[in-house]
Design an enzyme around this catalytic site. Structure first.
Site, PDB file in Angstrom:
ATOM      1  N   LYS A   6      10.066   1.820 -20.460  1.00 55.42           N
ATOM      2  CA  LYS A   6      10.210   1.081 -19.192  1.00 55.42           C
ATOM      3  C   LYS A   6      10.924  -0.254 -19.433  1.00 55.42           C
ATOM      4  CE  LYS A   6       6.610   1.097 -16.187  1.00 55.42           C
ATOM      5  NZ  LYS A   6       5.301   0.659 -15.677  1.00 55.42           N
TER       6      LYS A   6
ATOM      7  N   CYS B 160      -3.315   2.631  -2.549  1.00 52.94           N
ATOM      8  CA  CYS B 160      -4.148   1.463  -2.240  1.00 52.94           C
ATOM      9  C   CYS B 160      -5.313   1.754  -1.298  1.00 52.94           C
ATOM     10  CB  CYS B 160      -3.280   0.365  -1.656  1.00 52.94           C
ATOM     11  SG  CYS B 160      -1.912  -0.029  -2.744  1.00 52.94           S
TER      12      CYS B 160
HETATM   13  C1  UGA Z   1      -0.966  -1.129   1.652  1.00 43.90           C
HETATM   14  C2  UGA Z   1      -1.049  -2.391   2.513  1.00 43.90           C
HETATM   15  O1  UGA Z   1      -0.379  -2.191   3.746  1.00 43.90           O
HETATM   16  C3  UGA Z   1      -0.427  -3.586   1.780  1.00 43.90           C
HETATM   17  O2  UGA Z   1      -0.596  -4.762   2.547  1.00 43.90           O
HETATM   18  C4  UGA Z   1      -1.123  -3.746   0.429  1.00 43.90           C
HETATM   19  O3  UGA Z   1      -0.543  -4.801  -0.340  1.00 43.90           O
HETATM   20  C5  UGA Z   1      -1.007  -2.454  -0.354  1.00 43.90           C
HETATM   21  O4  UGA Z   1      -1.604  -1.379   0.404  1.00 43.90           O
HETATM   22  C6  UGA Z   1      -1.762  -2.653  -1.651  1.00 43.90           C
HETATM   23  O5  UGA Z   1      -2.988  -2.811  -1.603  1.00 43.90           O
HETATM   24  O6  UGA Z   1      -1.118  -2.763  -2.708  1.00 43.90           O
HETATM   25  P1  UGA Z   1       0.949   0.688   1.080  1.00 43.90           P
HETATM   26  O7  UGA Z   1      -0.141   1.469   0.413  1.00 43.90           O
HETATM   27  O8  UGA Z   1       2.235   0.480   0.379  1.00 43.90           O
HETATM   28  O9  UGA Z   1       0.401  -0.795   1.464  1.00 43.90           O
HETATM   29  O10 UGA Z   1       1.284   1.454   2.422  1.00 43.90           O
HETATM   30  P2  UGA Z   1       1.085   1.238   3.997  1.00 43.90           P
HETATM   31  O11 UGA Z   1       2.384   0.989   4.620  1.00 43.90           O
HETATM   32  O12 UGA Z   1       0.008   0.277   4.260  1.00 43.90           O
HETATM   33  O13 UGA Z   1       0.612   2.718   4.422  1.00 43.90           O
HETATM   34  C7  UGA Z   1      -0.612   3.276   3.924  1.00 43.90           C
HETATM   35  C8  UGA Z   1      -0.865   4.609   4.569  1.00 43.90           C
HETATM   36  O14 UGA Z   1      -1.198   4.466   5.949  1.00 43.90           O
HETATM   37  C9  UGA Z   1       0.340   5.565   4.544  1.00 43.90           C
HETATM   38  O15 UGA Z   1      -0.095   6.865   4.253  1.00 43.90           O
HETATM   39  C10 UGA Z   1       0.897   5.477   5.955  1.00 43.90           C
HETATM   40  O16 UGA Z   1       1.625   6.609   6.345  1.00 43.90           O
HETATM   41  C11 UGA Z   1      -0.386   5.316   6.751  1.00 43.90           C
HETATM   42  N1  UGA Z   1      -0.177   4.689   8.075  1.00 43.90           N
HETATM   43  C12 UGA Z   1       0.249   3.408   8.176  1.00 43.90           C
HETATM   44  C13 UGA Z   1      -0.448   5.438   9.219  1.00 43.90           C
HETATM   45  O17 UGA Z   1      -0.846   6.622   9.157  1.00 43.90           O
HETATM   46  N2  UGA Z   1      -0.275   4.843  10.449  1.00 43.90           N
HETATM   47  C14 UGA Z   1       0.139   3.562  10.567  1.00 43.90           C
HETATM   48  O18 UGA Z   1       0.251   3.085  11.722  1.00 43.90           O
HETATM   49  C15 UGA Z   1       0.415   2.833   9.416  1.00 43.90           C
END
Ligand code: UGA
Length: 432
Positions: A37, A260
């Site tokens: 990496k 997450c």
């Molecule tokens: C999430 C948090 O949003 C971040 O703020 C945080 O920093 C991160 O976890 C972490 O702890 O490192 P992430 O896992 O990258 O980020 O993804 P998200 O965009 O939050 O989506 C998570 C899940 O929820 C996905 O499967 C997405 O499709 C789903 N989701 C999201 C929905 O089903 N509906 C929505 O309206 C939004």
């Protein structure tokens, strides 16, 4: 003012933070034990898929170095961020072994003041554990600990880092606060939330739990809408207009996944249990989301009239969400597993996640991976959209009708324009 910063762990959070700190003008040393990496990063290659990150690395390369040797960072920096993984242990709690190993190595190798900052998501009391470990390992070392959780999302990580809603800084003394305030000096002061370490550690879990609950809530509303004949899109829009609720994270779908939310909601329940607190609301979010994948697999089956024999579907999207190659806890993968177990044939497509998915689904023979969308759709009985890649919005409907006459579309992300499908004479169903 430019600072020297070391970041241990060049995974998602470590790498994005390191490159963004370099963009802010700091001198950054990113450390990782993985020699391949580090060699790739030295060549300007990014080992993860994140839009814009390669270009940003190229832009800031004068400010950033990569090394497998922690000494390279410690000799120049007084602040060391720990951004290694905190995977889920068998009992659902967060495994702190990488974080503590990093802290121990800092203690062993440092001979001048260090501010040791956790950027990884860590349970309450980790700051305290690090403090005890470092004091024990190197009693003469002058140091302070701090917590600075990261809130960036995969797929829009750079923007989240550069334009954060807030920056949480948990400190135990003025020196820690002063150094972190200097590191974040380019951001408006009101974005900084300064607290004690335990509160900062918990803010991260509380944020992710609340967002997961919001998604779980709208998913259940979608189920109810379906049964009573209401429309979840309008419902979500209308409740989101209430500023107390807010419109974000109210899109129903196949359940939340990723590295997450699923891990963190289990971890917070465990943290609470250790302190004899029952988080029954979050526990029900966990079970509601687990059940969601089964409900979605059931939806696919009913679109095929319950008979999976000699039936084939195109599964569009494998990543846990769009703009990533990450399939950890991806609902698409979990739904695929359910259906493959039952003997359904799947032709799967994704823009970035095929390689990862091949490994995850290697035990199944009845799945074919297609790099072309229409190769996946050719000759199937049903098209299922499981990840909200923007490109799926522009599917060529005439081509679909030619390649798979009579096929229906099941849109688990409510991505497509339903009316357009109906006008094209394609049977269309979505969520709620
Ligand atoms: C999430 C948090 O949003 C971040 O703020 C945080 O920093 C991160 O976890 C972490 O702890 O490192 P992430 O896992 O990258 O980020 O993804 P998200 O965009 O939050 O989506 C998570 C899940 O929820 C996905 O499967 C997405 O499709 C789903 N989701 C999201 C929905 O089903 N509906 C929505 O309206 C939004």
């Amino acid at each position: 003012m430019s600072k020297n910063i070391t970041i241990i762990g060049s995974g998602y959070v470590g790498l994005v933070s390191g490159i963004c700190f370099a963009k802010l003008g700091h001198k950054v040393v990113c450390i990782d034990k993985d020699e391949n990496k580090i060699a790739a990063l030295k060549n300007g290659e990014i080992p993860i898929f994140e839009p814009g990150l390669k270009e940003l690395l190229e832009e800031v390369k004068e400010n950033i170095q990569f090394s497998t040797n922690l000494d390279d960072g410690l000799k120049v920096s007084d602040s060391v961020f720990i951004a290694v993984g905190t995977p889920q242990d068998e009992d659902g709690s967060a495994d702190l072994s990488y974080v503590l190993a990093a802290a121990e190595e800092i203690a062993q190798k440092s001979d001048s003041f260090k501010l040791i900052v956790t950027k990884s998501t860590v349970p309450v009391n980790t700051g305290e554990k690090i403090k005890n470990l470092v004091s024990k390992t190197n009693p003469n070392l002058e140091f302070s600990v701090a917590s600075n959780p990261e809130f960036l999302r995969e797929g829009c990580a750079i923007d989240d880092f550069i334009n954060p809603d807030r920056i949480v800084i948990g400190v135990e003394d003025e020196k820690g606060q002063e150094i972190l305030s200097e590191i974040y000096a380019k951001f408006p002061k009101e974005k900084l939330v300064i607290s004690d370490i335990k509160t900062a550690e918990l803010i991260k879990y509380a944020s992710n739990s609340f967002l997961a609950a919001k998604i779980g809530f709208i998913n259940e509303m979608a189920d109810l809408c379906e049964k009573v004949g209401a429309n979840v899109k309008s419902l979500s829009y209308a409740i989101g207009l209430d500023e107390r609720i807010g419109s974000k994270f109210l899109n129903p779908g196949p359940g939340f996944g990723g590295s997450c939310f699923p891990k963190d909601i289990n971890a917070i329940v465990n943290i609470a249990k250790e302190h004899e607190v029952k988080l029954s609301l979050i526990e029900s979010v966990i079970s509601s989301n687990a059940n969601r994948k089964l409900v979605m697999a059931g939806k696919v089956k009913s679109c095929l009239d319950g008979d999976l024999k000699n039936k084939k579907i195109a599964l569009l999207g494998l990543a846990f969400k769009a703009n990533t190659d990450d399939i950890r806890y991806s609902p698409a993968i979990e739904i695929a597993k359910e259906l493959l177990k039952d003997g359904l044939e799947i032709k799967a497509h994704d823009f970035e996640a095929i390689n990862n998915s091949k490994k995850a689904l290697q035990n199944f023979a009845n799945i074919e991976f297609c790099s072309d969308i229409y190769q996946a759709i050719n000759n199937v009985d049903l098209v299922v959209i499981a990840t909200e890649w923007e490109e799926y919005k522009d599917l060529d409907l005439d081509k679909i009708k030619n390649l798979a006459p009579g096929t229906a579309i099941l849109d688990l992300r409510n991505l497509l324009d339903g009316q357009k499908m109906v006008d094209a004479g394609i049977e269309y169903s979505c969520i709620g």
